[in-house]
Scaffold this motif. Structure first.
Motif, PDB file in Angstrom:
ATOM      1  N   MET A   1       5.688  -0.951 -21.061  1.00 33.41           N
ATOM      2  CA  MET A   1       5.920  -2.123 -20.241  1.00 33.41           C
ATOM      3  C   MET A   1       5.946  -3.347 -21.133  1.00 33.41           C
ATOM      4  SD  MET A   1       3.763  -3.231 -16.959  1.00 33.41           S
ATOM      5  CE  MET A   1       3.536  -4.917 -16.615  1.00 33.41           C
ATOM      6  N   ALA A   2       7.036  -4.060 -21.081  1.00 31.19           N
ATOM      7  CA  ALA A   2       7.207  -5.234 -21.916  1.00 31.19           C
ATOM      8  C   ALA A   2       6.813  -6.489 -21.138  1.00 31.19           C
ATOM      9  CB  ALA A   2       8.653  -5.336 -22.376  1.00 31.19           C
TER      10      ALA A   2
ATOM     11  N   SER B   1      16.082   5.254 -20.117  1.00 30.39           N
ATOM     12  CA  SER B   1      14.778   5.756 -19.699  1.00 30.39           C
ATOM     13  C   SER B   1      14.730   5.940 -18.184  1.00 30.39           C
ATOM     14  CB  SER B   1      13.689   4.793 -20.154  1.00 30.39           C
ATOM     15  OG  SER B   1      12.449   5.165 -19.644  1.00 30.39           O
ATOM     16  N   HIS B   2      15.268   4.953 -17.455  1.00 28.09           N
ATOM     17  CA  HIS B   2      15.276   5.033 -15.997  1.00 28.09           C
ATOM     18  C   HIS B   2      16.134   6.203 -15.521  1.00 28.09           C
ATOM     19  CE1 HIS B   2      14.634   3.521 -11.991  1.00 28.09           C
ATOM     20  NE2 HIS B   2      15.923   3.561 -11.755  1.00 28.09           N
ATOM     21  N   PHE B   3      17.257   6.420 -16.179  1.00 31.71           N
ATOM     22  CA  PHE B   3      18.123   7.549 -15.830  1.00 31.71           C
ATOM     23  C   PHE B   3      17.389   8.875 -16.050  1.00 31.71           C
ATOM     24  CE2 PHE B   3      21.149  10.838 -17.110  1.00 31.71           C
ATOM     25  CZ  PHE B   3      21.929  10.890 -15.974  1.00 31.71           C
ATOM     26  N   ASN B   4      16.693   8.995 -17.177  1.00 30.07           N
ATOM     27  CA  ASN B   4      15.947  10.218 -17.460  1.00 30.07           C
ATOM     28  C   ASN B   4      14.856  10.452 -16.425  1.00 30.07           C
ATOM     29  OD1 ASN B   4      17.463  10.869 -19.708  1.00 30.07           O
ATOM     30  ND2 ASN B   4      16.147   9.712 -21.092  1.00 30.07           N
ATOM     31  N   LEU B   5      14.189   9.393 -16.007  1.00 29.41           N
ATOM     32  CA  LEU B   5      13.161   9.528 -14.977  1.00 29.41           C
ATOM     33  C   LEU B   5      13.769   9.972 -13.647  1.00 29.41           C
ATOM     34  CD1 LEU B   5      10.964   6.395 -15.734  1.00 29.41           C
ATOM     35  CD2 LEU B   5      10.307   8.784 -16.028  1.00 29.41           C
ATOM     36  N   ARG B   6      14.944   9.431 -13.324  1.00 26.20           N
ATOM     37  CA  ARG B   6      15.609   9.832 -12.081  1.00 26.20           C
ATOM     38  C   ARG B   6      16.001  11.300 -12.118  1.00 26.20           C
ATOM     39  NH1 ARG B   6      19.925   5.834 -12.445  1.00 26.20           N
ATOM     40  NH2 ARG B   6      21.163   7.479 -11.545  1.00 26.20           N
ATOM     41  N   MET B   7      16.443  11.779 -13.283  1.00 30.35           N
ATOM     42  CA  MET B   7      16.812  13.185 -13.406  1.00 30.35           C
ATOM     43  C   MET B   7      15.567  14.074 -13.297  1.00 30.35           C
ATOM     44  SD  MET B   7      20.012  13.390 -13.513  1.00 30.35           S
ATOM     45  CE  MET B   7      20.114  11.943 -12.487  1.00 30.35           C
ATOM     46  N   GLN B   8      14.454  13.618 -13.866  1.00 27.45           N
ATOM     47  CA  GLN B   8      13.209  14.375 -13.732  1.00 27.45           C
ATOM     48  C   GLN B   8      12.784  14.450 -12.274  1.00 27.45           C
ATOM     49  OE1 GLN B   8      10.145  12.843 -16.256  1.00 27.45           O
ATOM     50  NE2 GLN B   8      11.330  13.151 -18.126  1.00 27.45           N
ATOM     51  N   ARG B   9      12.953  13.362 -11.547  1.00 23.67           N
ATOM     52  CA  ARG B   9      12.591  13.363 -10.130  1.00 23.67           C
ATOM     53  C   ARG B   9      13.495  14.319  -9.356  1.00 23.67           C
ATOM     54  NH1 ARG B   9      13.528   8.121  -6.592  1.00 23.67           N
ATOM     55  NH2 ARG B   9      15.631   8.775  -7.077  1.00 23.67           N
ATOM     56  N   ALA B  10      14.772  14.333  -9.686  1.00 22.12           N
ATOM     57  CA  ALA B  10      15.719  15.195  -8.978  1.00 22.12           C
ATOM     58  C   ALA B  10      15.419  16.670  -9.215  1.00 22.12           C
ATOM     59  CB  ALA B  10      17.143  14.864  -9.412  1.00 22.12           C
TER      60      ALA B  10
ATOM     61  N   SER C   1       5.278   6.409 -10.179  1.00 26.55           N
ATOM     62  CA  SER C   1       5.254   4.957 -10.316  1.00 26.55           C
ATOM     63  C   SER C   1       6.038   4.502 -11.548  1.00 26.55           C
ATOM     64  CB  SER C   1       3.821   4.442 -10.396  1.00 26.55           C
ATOM     65  OG  SER C   1       3.193   4.893 -11.573  1.00 26.55           O
ATOM     66  N   ALA C   2       6.368   5.413 -12.433  1.00 29.81           N
ATOM     67  CA  ALA C   2       7.130   5.059 -13.631  1.00 29.81           C
ATOM     68  C   ALA C   2       8.522   4.553 -13.263  1.00 29.81           C
ATOM     69  CB  ALA C   2       7.236   6.252 -14.564  1.00 29.81           C
ATOM     70  N   LEU C   3       9.092   5.080 -12.189  1.00 33.28           N
ATOM     71  CA  LEU C   3      10.408   4.611 -11.748  1.00 33.28           C
ATOM     72  C   LEU C   3      10.353   3.136 -11.375  1.00 33.28           C
ATOM     73  CD1 LEU C   3      11.566   7.639  -9.620  1.00 33.28           C
ATOM     74  CD2 LEU C   3      12.760   6.694 -11.574  1.00 33.28           C
ATOM     75  N   LYS C   4       9.347   2.767 -10.622  1.00 30.07           N
ATOM     76  CA  LYS C   4       9.193   1.383 -10.193  1.00 30.07           C
ATOM     77  C   LYS C   4       8.943   0.474 -11.399  1.00 30.07           C
ATOM     78  CE  LYS C   4       6.557  -1.375  -6.887  1.00 30.07           C
ATOM     79  NZ  LYS C   4       5.508  -1.330  -5.871  1.00 30.07           N
ATOM     80  N   LYS C   5       8.142   0.938 -12.333  1.00 28.15           N
ATOM     81  CA  LYS C   5       7.824   0.142 -13.520  1.00 28.15           C
ATOM     82  C   LYS C   5       9.067  -0.115 -14.364  1.00 28.15           C
ATOM     83  CE  LYS C   5       3.093   1.827 -13.820  1.00 28.15           C
ATOM     84  NZ  LYS C   5       2.186   2.740 -14.537  1.00 28.15           N
TER      85      LYS C   5
END
Length: 67
Positions: A1-2, A25-34, A42-46
């Motif tokens: 978090m910057a 990073s956000h794309f990778n998190l979305r793929m992990q969620r899928a 909460s990492a997606l929101k961050k």
């Protein structure tokens, strides 16, 4: 978090690369969620907020340079 103060210290090119990295990073998190592999939801929101923060500061810097 910057933090915003850390982002304000960067120049325009560094901010653009930071946004690019955050979007990846956000794309990778979305793929992990899928694929149901995401543990920290909460990492997606961050990351979404970090992207918005970086884009806001980038816009401020670009408008400040134009004036």
């Amino acid at each position: 978090m910057a933090k915003a103060s850390e982002l304000r210290a960067k120049d325009v090119a560094a901010l653009e690369t930071e946004i690019k990295d955050l979007l990846k990073s956000h794309f990778n998190l979305r793929m992990q969620r899928a694929t149901q592999q995401l543990n920290d939801h909460s990492a997606l929101k961050k990351t979404r907020r970090d992207i918005a923060r970086a884009r806001t500061i980038l816009t401020e810097k670009k408008q400040g340079a134009a004036k």
